[in-house]
Design an enzyme around this catalytic site. Structure first.
Site, short mmCIF file in Angstrom:
data_model
loop_
_atom_site.label_atom_id
_atom_site.label_comp_id
_atom_site.label_asym_id
_atom_site.label_seq_id
_atom_site.Cartn_x
_atom_site.Cartn_y
_atom_site.Cartn_z
N CYS A 101 0.73 -1.11 0.04
CA CYS A 101 0.01 -0.07 -0.06
C CYS A 101 0.99 1.30 0.06
CB CYS A 101 -1.00 0.07 1.24
SG CYS A 101 -2.04 1.13 1.24
N CYS A 206 -6.36 -3.46 6.87
CA CYS A 206 -7.58 -2.56 6.69
C CYS A 206 -8.76 -3.03 5.83
CB CYS A 206 -7.24 -0.95 6.21
SG CYS A 206 -6.72 -1.05 4.53
#
Length: 369
Positions: A101, A206
């Site tokens: 990410c 997440c």
């Protein structure tokens, strides 16, 4: 400089943006919406970049007096992070989605859009010390760039940032790199009147809303029953999918029979070709050498190909171990001989090399093969 402040909705990014404003930069806040799934709305900020976080980010931007936008990066996130996560587990490797990410969304995608709109750099709330490039007023110039551990070692995030490379980092600002502690950052946020001063830290993956990674993998990849075997091939039990296990795992193996010597068993290897999970004693997890690919160098030109006295770290908050590291820049590979055994090294993990006078400078990053 004209900079984009990545506002996650947490206290770190809010204080980082505030410090960028104090430094005289022209700051624009942006919240990266990484999912369109309403299940990502959480209480207590279990993960980052949820829908509830965008409201906190907007509130912080209003108090700082900076423009604020929400950018939909859900497509990039799905392609560059979630799909990669699933394909890596399918291949029997252990990925770190936060590394991906940071590399592919929080820097690459953000920079792509930011540079196209005329911004010079991005500001984030990461804990790492950075000099050179934008940090010294020369965005895009990687000469003399130095990434090092944060002053607060407990919060250090240099491990996940190393993969961003010289190009990305030369356009980055990490105002919290010298913060003495997270408590000090919270106190600063409170003094500034920022509403997120007491907001809990995010944790877990997440995009796994309930924190059940194995369940997420099974829902995404399906069930694929197979044998759980000893190193010599003896069938000890069965599993519902090799991709639900990772090297070094002890709990959740589902074995009814204990080992002959009564000692616990650990996952030693997953074998996608045969759908086997290999388990055995702890000592078989220990490694004294490793090879890694997709080398990312963060050193000045003219570096040596062998570093005899450096340290190697293979987890975000793992213990670095002394090592001798040899790099092959042409082949983009790294090999390491560890001066002491390291337990539970898995293919797909990020290996980060630290060195320099204080031993806290990032020299290179690669993916363990």
């Amino acid at each position: 400089m004209r900079v984009l402040a990545a506002l996650s909705g947490g206290v770190d990014s809010a204080v980082a943006a505030a410090r960028a404003v104090d430094a005289g930069h022209e700051v624009v806040g942006v919240h990266m919406a990484l999912t369109r799934n309403r299940a990502q709305t959480r209480s207590g900020s279990r993960g980052c970049c949820s829908i509830e976080d965008s409201g906190d980010a907007r509130w912080a931007a209003e108090l700082l007096g900076i423009p604020f936008y929400v950018w939909d990066l859900s497509e990039e996130f799905e392609e560059r992070v979630v799909s990669d996560f699933l394909s890596e587990y399918r291949a029997g490797r252990t990925p770190n989605p936060c590394v991906r990410c940071n590399e592919r969304v929080k820097f690459d995608a953000l920079l792509e859009r930011g540079l196209a709109m005329g911004f010079d750099a991005v500001v984030t709330g990461h804990y790492a010390r950075l000099s050179g490039g934008a940090a010294d007023g020369h965005p895009g110039d990687p000469s003399n760039l130095r990434l090092a551990r944060a002053a607060d070692r407990a919060k250090d995030q240099s491990y996940v940032l190393a993969v961003s490379g010289m190009r990305g980092l030369s356009r980055a600002l990490f105002p919290l790199g010298d913060a003495p502690s997270k408590a000090a950052v919270r106190a600063e946020a409170e003094a500034r009147g920022l509403p997120v001063a007491a907001k809990p830290d995010s944790y877990d993956i997440c995009f796994v809303a309930d924190g059940d990674t194995r369940g997420f993998l099974e829902r995404s990849l399906g069930s694929r029953p197979g044998p759980m075997v000893s190193p010599d091939g003896q069938v000890l039990g069965h599993h519902d999918g090799y991709f639900g296990f990772t090297v070094g795992q002890r709990k959740g193996l589902g074995l009814s029979r204990p080992a002959a010597d009564g000692r616990p068993r650990y996952v030693l290897e997953t074998r996608p070709a045969t759908n086997e999970v290999v388990v055995g004693p702890e000592e078989l997890l220990r490694r004294t050498s490793m090879k890694a690919t997709d080398l990312v160098l963060l050193t000045e030109p003219g570096h040596e190909s062998t570093w005899p006295q450096v340290s190697l770290q293979v987890r975000a908050h793992g213990r670095p171990v002394p090592a001798t590291v040899t790099i092959d820049e042409a082949a983009a590979t790294l090999s390491a001989e560890l001066h002491e055994p390291l337990r539970g090294v898995a293919a797909g993990q990020s290996a980060v090399v630290y060195g320099g006078p204080d031993g806290d400078q990032v020299l290179a990053q690669a993916t363990i093969a």
